[in-house]
Motif scaffolding. Structure first.
Motif, PDB file in Angstrom:
ATOM      1  N   ASN A   1      54.710  53.281  40.879  1.00  0.00           N
ATOM      2  CA  ASN A   1      53.290  53.673  40.810  1.00  0.00           C
ATOM      3  C   ASN A   1      52.345  52.476  40.820  1.00  0.00           C
TER       4      ASN A   1
ATOM      5  N   ASP B   1      50.414  60.409  46.215  1.00  0.00           N
ATOM      6  CA  ASP B   1      51.542  61.059  45.554  1.00  0.00           C
ATOM      7  C   ASP B   1      52.320  61.970  46.509  1.00  0.00           C
TER       8      ASP B   1
ATOM      9  N   ILE C   1      53.637  60.735  32.825  1.00  0.00           N
ATOM     10  CA  ILE C   1      53.244  59.411  33.317  1.00  0.00           C
ATOM     11  C   ILE C   1      53.119  58.503  32.094  1.00  0.00           C
TER      12      ILE C   1
ATOM     13  N   HIS D   1      49.635  53.913  46.671  1.00  0.00           N
ATOM     14  CA  HIS D   1      50.342  55.076  47.228  1.00  0.00           C
ATOM     15  C   HIS D   1      49.480  56.325  47.148  1.00  0.00           C
TER      16      HIS D   1
ATOM     17  N   ARG E   1      51.943  53.870  26.455  1.00  0.00           N
ATOM     18  CA  ARG E   1      50.882  54.362  27.343  1.00  0.00           C
ATOM     19  C   ARG E   1      51.340  55.742  27.767  1.00  0.00           C
TER      20      ARG E   1
ATOM     21  N   TRP F   1      41.859  63.390  41.309  1.00  0.00           N
ATOM     22  CA  TRP F   1      41.678  62.742  42.615  1.00  0.00           C
ATOM     23  C   TRP F   1      42.311  63.592  43.700  1.00  0.00           C
TER      24      TRP F   1
ATOM     25  N   GLU G   1      44.692  49.927  33.894  1.00  0.00           N
ATOM     26  CA  GLU G   1      43.695  50.657  34.684  1.00  0.00           C
ATOM     27  C   GLU G   1      44.395  51.413  35.821  1.00  0.00           C
ATOM     28  N   THR G   2      43.710  52.395  36.376  1.00  0.00           N
ATOM     29  CA  THR G   2      44.184  53.014  37.619  1.00  0.00           C
ATOM     30  C   THR G   2      43.120  52.770  38.676  1.00  0.00           C
TER      31      THR G   2
ATOM     32  N   ARG H   1      50.166  64.432  33.790  1.00  0.00           N
ATOM     33  CA  ARG H   1      49.612  64.746  35.113  1.00  0.00           C
ATOM     34  C   ARG H   1      49.986  66.140  35.581  1.00  0.00           C
TER      35      ARG H   1
ATOM     36  N   LEU I   1      45.002  63.553  35.891  1.00  0.00           N
ATOM     37  CA  LEU I   1      45.676  62.702  34.908  1.00  0.00           C
ATOM     38  C   LEU I   1      44.841  62.656  33.633  1.00  0.00           C
TER      39      LEU I   1
ATOM     40  N   HIS J   1      46.053  55.362  45.364  1.00  0.00           N
ATOM     41  CA  HIS J   1      45.823  54.855  44.012  1.00  0.00           C
ATOM     42  C   HIS J   1      47.010  53.994  43.592  1.00  0.00           C
ATOM     43  N   ARG J   2      46.803  53.218  42.519  1.00  0.00           N
ATOM     44  CA  ARG J   2      47.902  52.465  41.916  1.00  0.00           C
ATOM     45  C   ARG J   2      47.566  52.211  40.448  1.00  0.00           C
ATOM     46  N   GLY J   3      48.611  52.133  39.630  1.00  0.00           N
ATOM     47  CA  GLY J   3      48.438  51.747  38.232  1.00  0.00           C
ATOM     48  C   GLY J   3      48.466  50.236  38.135  1.00  0.00           C
TER      49      GLY J   3
HETATM   50  C1  OGA Z   1      50.163  58.871  39.036  1.00  0.00           C
HETATM   51  C2  OGA Z   1      50.014  57.404  39.114  1.00  0.00           C
HETATM   52  C3  OGA Z   1      49.113  55.464  37.972  1.00  0.00           C
HETATM   53  C4  OGA Z   1      48.826  55.086  36.565  1.00  0.00           C
HETATM   54  O1  OGA Z   1      50.071  59.408  37.924  1.00  0.00           O
HETATM   55  O2  OGA Z   1      50.367  59.503  40.088  1.00  0.00           O
HETATM   56  O3  OGA Z   1      50.257  56.826  40.152  1.00  0.00           O
HETATM   57  O4  OGA Z   1      47.892  54.292  36.355  1.00  0.00           O
HETATM   58  N1  OGA Z   1      49.554  56.802  38.014  1.00  0.00           N
HETATM   59  O5  OGA Z   1      49.536  55.569  35.675  1.00  0.00           O
END
Ligand code: OGA
Ligand code: MN
Length: 296
Positions: free
Chosen positions: A110, A116, A87, A114, A278, A260, A144-145, A282, A129, A267-269
């Motif tokens: 991402n 996963d 990631i 969503h 970055r 999680w 941020e996530t 994962r 992660l 979640h979303r990035g």
């Molecule tokens: C993931 C994902 C979001 C991020 O690793 O499944 O959606 O912030 N990551 O990198």
């Protein structure tokens, strides 16, 4: 033993007391972590320093591990262990990918809310992660996530809506989530490898019976409904489920390991400086059966 936790968002996220996850843990400790995840489907461990092998070995204590879409592709890869998802915005030579790089554009999926791998017939359970390199602040976001609570979102729906959506099945398609951000450049063999999968729109916790919305950017439409009607229902449910009151936003620190449960959260990035590295790694555990087997 029981794991010490400090709540970050009610019923959704907590920070765990320090444990060194690079060391082999006894079964009681693993059980205590699982109990904490069942209470808080987003669980944050700070100050870890895990090699990819240590992350894999820790994650494997919770179930068999996924080999994700990018690791399944032929060709050279940056990370050696196929069970570790890359990631990052880095290429095989650890260089930041160009803005028009295909892998980067695919990974931008991402940034949409969503869960996963919901496009797989049997989806995944835990995402883990680990933050290895973090970008500086940027005007559009700091990488941020964000996590949204799909149990609380379901509970907050009107009773008639719950009754109407409980039996529905959505079709999930990874190429639909990518198409939403204008990325459709996938070779046919890759499309053939990941056909759409049906998933229940409302899931049920196997032990507590608690219900949850199973939404994802991959969810394209509702089986048996005209495409447009299903898509519009999903748009409404997504807007409902991602209200601020259901969200915990995780600001990353180096060494964080965030776990999680994909069954009860989306979640979303968030955006970040695309010219700076970055790098998160994962590991993901697999479920054992189709969501279609969960009675609504
Ligand atoms: C993931 C994902 C979001 C991020 O690793 O499944 O959606 O912030 N990551 O990198
Ligand atoms: Mn994800």
């Amino acid at each position: 033993m029981s794991l010490e936790t400090r709540e970050l968002h009610p019923g959704l996220a907590a920070e765990a007391g320090f444990l060194d996850l690079s060391q082999p843990l006894d079964p009681d400790t693993i059980a205590a972590i699982q109990t904490a995840i069942d209470a808080y489907p987003v669980l944050v461990f700070r100050s870890q320093s895990l090699t990819d092998a240590q992350l894999r070995d820790f994650a494997a204590r919770f179930g068999p591990l996924e080999i994700g879409r990018s690791a399944a592709r032929p060709g050279r890869r940056r990370l050696a262990i196929p069970q570790i998802g890359d990631i990052s915005n880095l290429d095989v030579d650890n260089k930041v990918r160009a803005l028009d790089d295909r892998r980067r554009l695919d990974g931008l999926g991402n940034r949409l809310w969503h869960t996963d791998a919901s496009y797989m017939p049997v989806p995944v359970v835990l995402g883990m992660l680990h933050a290895v390199t973090l970008p500086p602040a940027s005007p559009f976001g700091n990488g941020e996530t964000e996590f949204a609570d799909m149990r609380a979102a379901y509970d907050a729906l009107p009773a008639e809506t719950k009754a109407a959506i409980d039996p529905l099945i959505a079709e999930h398609d990874v190429f639909w989530s990518r198409a939403q951000i204008g990325f459709t450049d996938f070779p046919q063999p890759e499309r053939d490898q990941y056909p759409p999968s049906p998933q229940r729109l409302v899931r049920r916790h196997p032990v507590t019976g608690q219900k949850s919305l199973y939404l994802s950017a991959h969810a394209s439409h509702i089986k048996g409904w005209p495409i447009a009607d299903g898509r519009l229902l999903l748009v409404d449910l997504n807007a409902h489920a991602t209200q601020t009151r259901f969200i915990y936003s995780h600001t990353w620190r180096l060494g964080d390991l965030v776990i999680w449960d994909n069954r009860w959260t989306m979640h979303r990035g968030r955006p970040h400086d695309e010219h700076k590295p970055r790098d998160l790694r994962r590991a993901t555990t697999l479920d054992t059966g189709s969501t279609l087997n969960e009675a609504a």
